[in-house]
Design a protein around this motif. Structure first.
Motif, short mmCIF file in Angstrom:
data_model
loop_
_atom_site.label_atom_id
_atom_site.label_comp_id
_atom_site.label_asym_id
_atom_site.label_seq_id
_atom_site.Cartn_x
_atom_site.Cartn_y
_atom_site.Cartn_z
N THR A 1 -9.30 -1.96 4.75
CA THR A 1 -8.82 -2.85 3.69
C THR A 1 -9.58 -4.16 3.69
O THR A 1 -10.03 -4.63 2.63
N ALA B 1 -2.32 -7.98 1.73
CA ALA B 1 -2.02 -6.55 1.64
C ALA B 1 -1.05 -6.22 2.76
O ALA B 1 -1.25 -6.64 3.91
N LEU C 1 -3.84 1.46 -2.71
CA LEU C 1 -4.38 0.14 -2.37
C LEU C 1 -5.88 0.09 -2.63
O LEU C 1 -6.38 -0.89 -3.18
N ASN C 2 -6.57 1.14 -2.26
CA ASN C 2 -8.01 1.21 -2.51
C ASN C 2 -8.29 1.09 -4.01
O ASN C 2 -9.20 0.36 -4.43
N MET D 1 -6.89 3.40 4.53
CA MET D 1 -5.92 2.77 3.63
C MET D 1 -5.46 3.77 2.57
O MET D 1 -6.20 4.68 2.19
N VAL E 1 -4.32 -8.95 5.82
CA VAL E 1 -3.63 -7.66 5.80
C VAL E 1 -2.73 -7.53 7.02
O VAL E 1 -3.11 -7.92 8.13
N GLY F 1 0.78 -1.24 0.00
CA GLY F 1 0.00 0.00 0.00
C GLY F 1 0.81 1.28 0.00
O GLY F 1 0.25 2.35 0.14
N THR G 1 0.35 -2.87 4.29
CA THR G 1 0.04 -1.47 4.09
C THR G 1 0.18 -0.60 5.33
O THR G 1 -0.10 -1.04 6.44
#
Length: 183
Positions: free
Chosen positions: A130, A77, A90-91, A86, A113, A12, A79
């Protein structure tokens, strides 16, 4: 058939010297036997998700992302947290992976995550956002994988206890077997 579990890793943070990128690389290098972590590059090259761009033919960066995640057995993920949520990169990746609706690359994939931030909460809000977003996109969220590590008083890349916790999270994700529903 292979005995290797492939985990696609979405980082992320775009910064080359990012703590979370270092954690992803550490996890890749210290992956348990039979587990391969594939750090998916190019998230910064994705245009913001726009259905108009995804109509006839998706951008090459989106196609590559979808192929990498589709070819993986699991998704992780790694991040940080930006302003209590987030990171946009990443989103946006999750948005691209959620399409086509109901059949995106995340559908049915076990998802976890982890990450670290220099805050007292270690990124827990970003991690909650996330897993919520990935779950809505169709991933099978493995809650016990979530590790939100504060980096205020400890270096997550060198602390043995933190590293063990992160490797254990990867092991849990790799060994996760989704419940089979009776039809």
């Amino acid at each position: 058939m292979t005995d290797t579990t492939r985990i696609a890793v979405l980082v992320g943070s775009l910064r080359a010297d990012s703590l979370n990128r270092k954690l992803a690389e550490l996890l890749r290098d210290e992956a348990p036997a039979g587990v391969e972590l594939d750090i998916v590059e190019g998230l910064g090259e994705l245009p913001f998700y726009n259905e108009d761009l995804d109509a006839a033919s998706a951008p090459a960066a989106a196609v590559a992302l979808r192929e990498r995640v589709s070819g993986a057995d699991r998704v992780l993920a790694v991040t940080p947290e930006y302003n209590g949520t987030m990171p946009a990169v990443l989103n946006n990746a999750i948005d691209w992976l959620s399409r086509p609706y109901g059949a995106g690359a995340l559908v049915g994939k076990p998802f976890g995550v982890v990450g670290a931030t220099p805050t007292p909460y270690g990124g827990k809000w970003a991690h909650a956002d996330t897993v919520r977003s990935a779950g809505i996109a169709g991933a099978v969220v493995v809650e016990e994988v979530t590790v939100s590590q504060s980096a205020i008083e400890v270096d997550p890349t060198t602390d043995a206890d933190v590293r063990a916790k992160l490797v254990a999270a990867v092991t849990t994700l790799a060994e996760f077997a989704p419940a089979v529903s009776a039809a």
